[in-house]
Design an enzyme around this catalytic site. Structure first.
Site, PDB file in Angstrom:
ATOM      1  N   GLY A 139       5.746  -6.253 -35.806  1.00  0.00           N
ATOM      2  CA  GLY A 139       4.418  -6.689 -35.384  1.00  0.00           C
ATOM      3  C   GLY A 139       4.350  -8.141 -34.964  1.00  0.00           C
ATOM      4  O   GLY A 139       3.282  -8.746 -34.948  1.00  0.00           O
ATOM      5  N   SER A 140       5.498  -8.721 -34.603  1.00  0.00           N
ATOM      6  CA  SER A 140       5.525 -10.149 -34.285  1.00  0.00           C
ATOM      7  C   SER A 140       5.408 -10.426 -32.787  1.00  0.00           C
ATOM      8  O   SER A 140       5.492 -11.578 -32.369  1.00  0.00           O
ATOM      9  CB  SER A 140       6.835 -10.764 -34.795  1.00  0.00           C
ATOM     10  OG  SER A 140       7.929 -10.213 -34.080  1.00  0.00           O
ATOM     11  N   ARG A 218      14.050  -7.707 -25.226  1.00  0.00           N
ATOM     12  CA  ARG A 218      15.132  -8.590 -24.759  1.00  0.00           C
ATOM     13  C   ARG A 218      15.096  -9.945 -25.467  1.00  0.00           C
ATOM     14  O   ARG A 218      15.070 -11.002 -24.845  1.00  0.00           O
ATOM     15  CB  ARG A 218      15.063  -8.810 -23.247  1.00  0.00           C
ATOM     16  CG  ARG A 218      15.334  -7.543 -22.470  1.00  0.00           C
ATOM     17  CD  ARG A 218      15.391  -7.807 -20.976  1.00  0.00           C
ATOM     18  NE  ARG A 218      15.942  -6.630 -20.300  1.00  0.00           N
ATOM     19  CZ  ARG A 218      17.235  -6.444 -20.066  1.00  0.00           C
ATOM     20  NH1 ARG A 218      18.100  -7.365 -20.416  1.00  0.00           N
ATOM     21  NH2 ARG A 218      17.655  -5.344 -19.479  1.00  0.00           N
ATOM     22  N   SER A 220      16.174 -13.199 -27.831  1.00  0.00           N
ATOM     23  CA  SER A 220      17.303 -14.124 -27.864  1.00  0.00           C
ATOM     24  C   SER A 220      17.203 -14.927 -29.146  1.00  0.00           C
ATOM     25  O   SER A 220      16.104 -15.141 -29.657  1.00  0.00           O
ATOM     26  CB  SER A 220      17.239 -15.040 -26.639  1.00  0.00           C
ATOM     27  OG  SER A 220      18.412 -15.786 -26.520  1.00  0.00           O
ATOM     28  N   GLY A 221      18.325 -15.331 -29.686  1.00  0.00           N
ATOM     29  CA  GLY A 221      18.296 -16.059 -30.953  1.00  0.00           C
ATOM     30  C   GLY A 221      18.815 -17.472 -30.799  1.00  0.00           C
ATOM     31  O   GLY A 221      19.424 -17.817 -29.792  1.00  0.00           O
ATOM     32  N   LEU A 271       9.879   3.498 -22.448  1.00  0.00           N
ATOM     33  CA  LEU A 271      10.944   4.477 -22.163  1.00  0.00           C
ATOM     34  C   LEU A 271      11.404   5.141 -23.455  1.00  0.00           C
ATOM     35  O   LEU A 271      12.572   5.481 -23.607  1.00  0.00           O
ATOM     36  CB  LEU A 271      12.119   3.781 -21.464  1.00  0.00           C
ATOM     37  CG  LEU A 271      11.840   3.219 -20.062  1.00  0.00           C
ATOM     38  CD1 LEU A 271      13.073   2.492 -19.519  1.00  0.00           C
ATOM     39  CD2 LEU A 271      11.437   4.335 -19.093  1.00  0.00           C
ATOM     40  N   ILE A 274      13.247   3.593 -29.679  1.00  0.00           N
ATOM     41  CA  ILE A 274      14.607   3.245 -30.118  1.00  0.00           C
ATOM     42  C   ILE A 274      14.692   3.534 -31.618  1.00  0.00           C
ATOM     43  O   ILE A 274      13.883   3.023 -32.393  1.00  0.00           O
ATOM     44  CB  ILE A 274      14.882   1.754 -29.854  1.00  0.00           C
ATOM     45  CG1 ILE A 274      14.770   1.451 -28.355  1.00  0.00           C
ATOM     46  CG2 ILE A 274      16.263   1.356 -30.405  1.00  0.00           C
ATOM     47  CD1 ILE A 274      14.567  -0.027 -28.048  1.00  0.00           C
ATOM     48  N   TYR A 474      11.480 -24.125 -23.332  1.00  0.00           N
ATOM     49  CA  TYR A 474      10.513 -23.528 -24.258  1.00  0.00           C
ATOM     50  C   TYR A 474       9.374 -24.531 -24.464  1.00  0.00           C
ATOM     51  O   TYR A 474       9.583 -25.599 -25.050  1.00  0.00           O
ATOM     52  CB  TYR A 474      11.235 -23.236 -25.576  1.00  0.00           C
ATOM     53  CG  TYR A 474      10.500 -22.354 -26.552  1.00  0.00           C
ATOM     54  CD1 TYR A 474       9.374 -22.814 -27.232  1.00  0.00           C
ATOM     55  CD2 TYR A 474      10.951 -21.068 -26.832  1.00  0.00           C
ATOM     56  CE1 TYR A 474       8.704 -21.992 -28.141  1.00  0.00           C
ATOM     57  CE2 TYR A 474      10.304 -20.245 -27.743  1.00  0.00           C
ATOM     58  CZ  TYR A 474       9.170 -20.717 -28.389  1.00  0.00           C
ATOM     59  OH  TYR A 474       8.515 -19.912 -29.290  1.00  0.00           O
TER      60      TYR A 474
END
Lengths: 562, 562
Positions: A139-140, A218, A220-221, A271, A274, A474
């Site tokens: 829920g983030s 998608r 990213s960390g 789609l 998952i 960012y």
């Protein structure tokens, strides 16, 4: 009780944890200077849950019975609290709306399947009933991917993956793990760490986001320079579609046509659902260090990050803040004692005598992993580059502090809302050649928007996630709106947010590097991937979901049929 | 004349260059031992072009006029030679068929557009005429992607991209180049090198394949460990579809939904015509070395490659041959003189005294790039790993030799056909944990197929393209068919090829790591990406190309409608 943990219904993170400035004496003066808000004035806490008017569930008896049969009575929730928790993500607009009790369309039911077979049955039942299915992880989401379309007339089912939270298998000989999609960051890392492994994926949302959510948007960390974006990390997938399951076996690479794996990545529930993924995992590294550096200017910091990305070194983290974000970071410091209290002023004094304009200085973090000799090799290469661009090393202390605190940042938005300010983020990626203009024009666009609104706003930025050809910028922005009316606050928010996003497009950057499209960024999708590219995406969605049952409304701009 | 160079109509590469064993005295005994063929017996050269019976062009006057209007008279070819050159790729079946004069369906016309606008007009004209459009780059495809379906009744147009061969732009500040899709490897590298840049993409087909072809088949190059597969290298794209152009700007990364870029990659002409791409380019490296090593066994070599991929080192090339391929490489050596003539035998003597079984030894090449100090650092890490697994360093000499000769290998298949043997390749990728079984079972499958056919065959393999979680295994096989009848030779070829491909699937490997699907591998697509995954791909193709005008017949298995 389902046993699934959720964030606060009204804000980021868990009850009992909140941002405070009590231990940060420099913050109040900083905030007063930048956006004219008094942190010590009494704030407005979020409303009580009982004050909300929650529309009744429209779940029909047949579907209710089918869902209960499938997952069991206790895993089908129709109470107001559960439904409200599943109505919004945690974008700024979500936060303002929920505080205002703005609930035009709330999921009619929340279902918690316990395995993939139950997911299949739920998906089939919802599609058979011509309902709308919205998969829900931590829920983030902050791009508007989780909220039912306000005018949706069909039954809306929130499919919570929270019970699917296990590491099922580690293929130690390949460095691969099979993990259920509903596992939160700490869940899966704890299970992996216990066996000596790590996924190394650390988005800011880490504590409250799931593997499935990372893949669907998608993600990213922080350590993506080494471990890759989630698109690189994800090697195999299982995805439930109406009547069938996509099974993609874990492969290091393949040339089996247009990549179905890369269609599921970023699909935001459109789609299918998952249920699990094979992901790259690594041995917990022998050594891990984050070193802080300071650059005299933003241009010097960016140039250094670029040169590092082209160099023989391959650090795990490359990050540099602009002068505004650096000043913000310094204002967040706790009071230090003894020698540490003196070190900062002494250093700044030395730098000023060397000719630095400290108000332009930019803080940077570079991460290293591996054998001691490798860290030495890499730090030597980076050290030379930092020096060449006029930077200095601050050392491990500030780096370790940043590493500890990095997941606390999202709590600040709720704190700002309490005191009457709107704060949010927009991030993007572009080629190195475009970054300086992108930066300058975007900061200017934000400031112009503040002027247009007649508010005192602040915008800051950092670079992270370096690639060969470019990097992520960012932006964080905050301002006190000139109105108390939530709908008008949201309008003012959009003036700033749109100015920033439009600047991304105008400066050849993408609509989002790692937060996804959702509904918030869909307006610019055609600008990003072209109208013909959008046609291709829309054609794909329509072919898979002709009934628009799978999270409709996300990804495509509103004027698009699918 | 169009000015566009083509390969031989009957085989690999350019006229006047052919493989010879005259300077390789050990090869004839090796081939006699392995497949019982006498290289010194008189061979059967390819037929004369005039002996071919080429079906007449079915190009109608209206379309012919439209094409000539669009690209100009000289860039529309309907002569037999041009049409035959554009009928086949260079797979083994293609080579056997063309030698046999087997031409069931030949393109009716070859068109050479000079710019993207002409491509758009050609695409629109062909689709308006309900024709079939097959994009053609270097013609080096070996998976059957270029051949018109034998029963195709509609007009077939081969769209040759050969005139679009320029590097249009280098963004030096970002390390990106904009290059036209029809540029052959040497074309684009020469243009880039002249400005100090390289793309670093070196598939075996390098000299006769194009950027557009690499993208359309998901190519990989020898140096992919550093430079990435073409899917990583390709950052932006322009793709012509009927009535429109997909424009994907160059981005280092993005979260703008299901990746349209990754749909075009591997699309083999079914999602339009790629006209240009933005690709990552790098400064020509300061130092570049390929070092040869020798391992006592295949298992030791694989284990070392795996450990290198997990280590702090990041070499540009990691490659190890099995014992069979090692023996083949040694048989290909030219006679050496002086000291070099003695070095080999002396070394082998030493190794035998150390207890090596030389018939099991495996040759390996590892590549390094960067500053001198970086090479030293990387070679030290790799050196330790090689030693740990019992390997020894052979040095730069054999590495440099391999580097020079690597593009000559494909000529061997034509040489083998001359002497009556069939030779071809099948390559795949799988997790490290599956590689040893995959290898053993695939070699066994090939040998079982030889037994079934009653022929004396040979199969060899190397590992290349290492990833975190796995690697590519590349098999080469050869045998003398027990028949002179081309159609029966093809049947025998398929017995072996199918056994190998089925072994890939049975051992959790993919149908192809970098040669694409085409028609040859489509039979196993559903096994690779699952029936539901194939549905998604088919839905995408149908939504973009409802009339099946864009290279129909490739990618999907024959029983699939789209």
């Amino acid at each position: 009780m389902t046993g699934v943990k959720h964030q606060k219904w009204w804000g980021w993170g868990v009850e009992g944890i909140a941002f405070t400035h009590d231990d940060k004496p420099k913050l109040a003066p900083f905030v007063m200077e930048k956006i004219g808000i008094d942190l010590n004035a009494p704030g407005t806490p979020p409303p009580a849950f009982d004050d909300l008017k929650v529309p009744a569930s429209q779940l029909g008896d047949d579907l209710a019975a089918k869902l209960r049969d499938t997952v069991g009575e206790q895993y089908v929730e129709t109470d107001d609290h559960s439904r409200v928790v599943h109505t919004y993500g945690k974008g700024l607009v979500d936060l303002v709306r929920i505080r205002a009790g703005d609930l035009p369309r709330v999921p009619d039911v929340v279902v918690y399947p316990g395995d993939e077979d139950q997911v299949r049955q739920v998906v089939d039942a919802v599609v058979a009933a011509d309902g709308v299915l919205i998969p829900f992880g931590g829920g983030s989401n902050i791009s508007g991917s989780l909220t039912p379309p306000p005018a949706e007339q069909r039954v809306v089912v929130s499919l919570d993956l929270g019970r699917l939270n296990r590491v099922l298998e580690v293929d130690e000989a390949a460095g691969l793990a099979r993990i259920q999609a509903g596992a939160l960051g700490p869940d899966l890392e704890d299970q992996l760490n216990a066996r000596g492994w790590t996924m190394g994926h650390q988005p800011d949302s880490f504590k409250h986001s799931t593997l499935g959510g990372w893949i669907a948007t998608r993600s990213s960390g922080m350590q993506s320079d080494k471990y890759g974006d989630i698109a690189d990390i994800t090697r195999g997938l299982r995805v439930v579609l109406p009547g069938k399951v996509i099974v993609l076996r874990p492969l290091p690479s393949t040339s089996s046509g247009p990549s179905v794996r890369e269609m599921i990545l970023g699909s935001e529930g459109r789609l299918g659902v998952i249920t699990e993924a094979w992901v790259n995992v690594h041995r917990v590294p022998e050594n891990r260090e984050i070193i802080a550096y300071l650059f005299p200017t933003w241009a010097a910091g960016i140039a250094a990050m670029h040169e590092i990305s082209e160099s023989d070194a391959s650090p795990t983290v490359t990050r540099v803040s602009d002068a505004n974000e650096t000043a913000f970071s310094l204002s967040m410091q706790k009071p230090s004692k003894g020698l540490a209290a003196k070190a900062g002023p002494i250093l700044f004094n030395v730098l000023e005598r060397r000719g630095w304009d400290l108000s332009a200085a930019c803080l940077s973090y570079i991460g290293y992993e591996g054998a001691e000799s490798h860290l030495k090799h890499e730090k030597a290469i980076v050290g030379k580059i930092v020096k060449k661009h006029g930077g200095i090393k601050l050392g491990k202390g500030p780096g370790a502090l940043y590493d500890q605190k990095k997941f606390d940042t999202p709590y600040i938005r709720d704190f700002l809302l309490d005191i009457g300010a709107l704060g949010d983020v927009s991030e993007t990626a572009a080629p190195w050649s475009k970054l300086m203009n992108l930066y300058a024009n975007t900061i200017r666009a934000a400031n112009d928007a503040y002027d247009e609104l007649g508010v005192k706003g602040f915008a800051m930025c950092h670079l992270s996630h370096s690639y060969h050809s470019g990097a992520c910028l960012y932006f964080t922005f905050a301002f006190p709106p000139s109105t108390d009316v939530p709908a008008e606050q949201i309008e003012q928010y959009w003036v700033v947010k749109k100015a920033i996003q439009q600047s991304f497009i105008d400066n050849e950057a993408t609509i989002s590097h790692h937060h996804g499209v959702g509904t918030d960024h869909a307006h610019w999708l055609e600008d990003d991937i072209s109208p013909a590219g959008t046609d291709v995406m829309a054609g794909l969605l329509k072919s898979v979901d002709p009934g628009r049952n799978l999270n409709p409304g996300t990804l495509l701009p509103a004027h698009r049929e699918w």
